[in-house]
Design an enzyme around this catalytic site. Structure first.
Site, mmCIF file in Angstrom:
data_model
loop_
_atom_site.group_PDB
_atom_site.id
_atom_site.type_symbol
_atom_site.label_atom_id
_atom_site.label_comp_id
_atom_site.label_asym_id
_atom_site.label_seq_id
_atom_site.Cartn_x
_atom_site.Cartn_y
_atom_site.Cartn_z
ATOM 1 N N LYS A 1 12.458 -0.222 -0.098
ATOM 2 C CA LYS A 1 11.727 -1.455 -0.364
ATOM 3 C C LYS A 1 12.715 -2.604 -0.575
ATOM 4 C CE LYS A 1 8.205 -3.335 -3.537
ATOM 5 N NZ LYS A 1 7.364 -3.025 -4.713
ATOM 6 N N SER B 1 2.569 -4.093 -4.312
ATOM 7 C CA SER B 1 3.572 -4.848 -3.591
ATOM 8 C C SER B 1 4.429 -4.009 -2.636
ATOM 9 C CB SER B 1 4.513 -5.548 -4.593
ATOM 10 O OG SER B 1 5.253 -4.630 -5.358
ATOM 11 N N SER C 1 1.950 -1.037 -7.869
ATOM 12 C CA SER C 1 2.508 -1.439 -6.578
ATOM 13 C C SER C 1 2.875 -0.300 -5.638
ATOM 14 C CB SER C 1 3.740 -2.320 -6.792
ATOM 15 O OG SER C 1 3.361 -3.569 -7.299
#
Length: 477
Positions: free
Chosen positions: A80, A156, A180
């Site tokens: 990520k 996210s 997330s």
């Protein structure tokens, strides 16, 4: 033709062992998949084919000698874009972060993946500074759901969930400060685990009052792959002073032991949430499957109130801390919603933080007492199916927090929690339940998820068909 891009990590390892295929062949399939579908779905903010091929070739030579260096040697993986990675920018979805770096350090999860031979293909998209539960940013634009590109993928860790569902790598690292990992896993129909706080070392820690909300964890296409990735990620790193001691057993050990005799609480609302009827129906049916698997299932809810105000006290003040060094010109570059949230966070007082800590302690104690009577808790993961991109919530709700009421409480209390796909609504979009265990019982979450997966396997979207219809899809975007 064999679709190597869609193989699980555990199946890839078996194939490498018998030389059915090589890490280079697998990487080529994954890169071809990325080339084909990433322009539609926008899962990656950075792809580095040259570096990935160098790593894959080295892995191929090791497997040819029968000398893999680790548990995930040769497995394509992603990071990520909030995790430090040597040689790659970590821009956190923000134009305020200079891509020039220098970028000289790996976060613990990145270091562990590299040490165990993973082939890192790139970095996945995130909203700016990971602030919201959908994935779009001023830096990378809108990321889209692999089941329907007009819908959000959640956030996210949206890019990671898209990549998992679409076969753009087998192992994907996410982070979870308020849902997330679990939210995008639910919207994209894959498995996502938020481990017990501290189980996977974090560095750098979150800012200020957000420092004890964040968890790193896996997003994968199978539960076994998540267990494999956890075994790699949950290794010690001295840079995280809050990290738990690494366990000697792998997370694959005992994964298929089942859940016979466990007592499971099913809470359709946690006492305060509003859930769309179809989502509630699919999750209720899924909860009944656990009885068929030998567990005792009882509808029961912890005696808690909605802890949103408590959560936002920590979350918004933490965001304010993370942006405190930005100039006024840089603040003007931010996503307006992020800036508004940080402005509220700057107004949080020490007294309010102290009161929030007291409320958090009461919440955690109540949840701990609940687990004196139950081994696991099942809830819906999100209260809706994926809605259209470009908004924070569907039209019938008034805020982002209305549709994620099941996620953030367990960041406050540090329990392990996973999103497990369990069916589809009439709009053809995935529905997931959340399964939560007491702190440190990460194996129980994995075992229960695996037991369910064995009778209700995860169904993945046909992204090849989708990419073949790219012209039509782009016409709808």
């Amino acid at each position: 033709m064999t679709d190597l891009a869609s193989y699980s990590a555990t199946d890839l390892i078996r194939g490498f062992k018998v030389r059915e295929f090589s890490p280079v062949e697998v990487l080529d399939a994954v890169l071809e998949r990325i080339d084909r579908v990433n322009p539609i779905l926008n899962a990656f903010v950075l792809v580095d084919p040259d570096r990935a091929r160098t790593t894959a070739r080295a892995s191929e030579h090791r497997w040819a000698r029968g000398e893999p260096i680790g548990l995930v040697d040769g497995i394509p993986a992603s990071v990520k874009d909030q995790s430090l990675t040597e040689g790659w920018p970590t821009r956190k979805g923000s134009r305020t972060v200079n891509a020039e770096g220098p970028w000289t350090e790996d976060a613990p999860v990145v270091a562990r993946l590299k040490e165990q031979g993973a082939v890192l293909v790139g970095k996945t998209t995130t909203p700016e500074y990971g602030w919201k539960a959908v994935t779009d940013s001023p830096l990378s634009g809108i990321s889209r759901n692999p089941w329907d590109p007009t819908r959000t993928c959640g956030g996210s860790s949206g890019g990671a969930a898209i990549a998992a569902a679409a076969g753009m790598g087998a192992l994907h690292q996410g982070s979870d400060g308020g849902g997330s990992i679990r939210i995008p896993a639910a919207f994209c129909g894959v498995f996502g685990l938020k481990p017990t706080f501290g189980r996977v070392p974090m560095y750098p820690q979150g800012y200020g009052s957000m420092a004890q909300l964040g968890h790193y964890g896996p997003i994968t296409r199978t539960v076994a792959d998540a267990a494999l990735m956890m075994t790699v990620m949950a290794r010690s790193d001295s840079r995280d002073w809050l990290a738990l001691q690494a366990e000697k057993r792998t997370y694959l050990d005992g994964l298929d032991e089942g859940i016979a005799g466990l007592k499971i609480a099913y809470s359709p609302t946690l006492g305060y949430a509003k859930v769309d009827a179809e989502v509630a129906e699919v999750v209720a049916e899924a909860a009944l499957h656990f009885e068929q698997l030998g567990a005792v299932v009882e509808e029961a809810t912890p005696k808690i109130e909605n802890p949103l105000h408590c959560f936002l006290t920590f979350y918004e003040s933490g965001l304010a801390s993370s942006l405190a060094s930005l100039s006024e010109a840089e603040l003007e570059m931010l996503d307006p919603g992020l800036r508004e949230m940080a402005e509220r966070g700057r107004r949080v007082t020490a007294g309010q933080l102290f009161s929030a800590w007291q409320e958090r302690e009461r919440l955690a104690r109540t949840i701990n007492e609940f687990y004196e009577h139950f081994d696991l808790l099942i809830t819906p993961q999100v209260s809706v199916t994926a809605f259209e991109t470009g908004t924070l919530h569907p039209p019938h709700l008034s805020s982002m927090w209305d549709w994620i009421p099941f996620a953030f409480p367990f960041n406050l209390t540090h329990q392990p929690a996973a999103a497990m796909p369990c069916g589809f609504a009439s709009d053809g979009l995935p529905v997931s339940f959340q399964i939560v265990a007491p702190r440190h019982a990460d194996r129980r979450v994995l075992r229960a998820s695996r037991a369910y997966e064995r009778v209700r396997p995860i169904v993945l979207p046909d992204v090849i068909k989708q990419s073949s219809a790219r012209v039509e899809a782009e016409g709808r975007l």
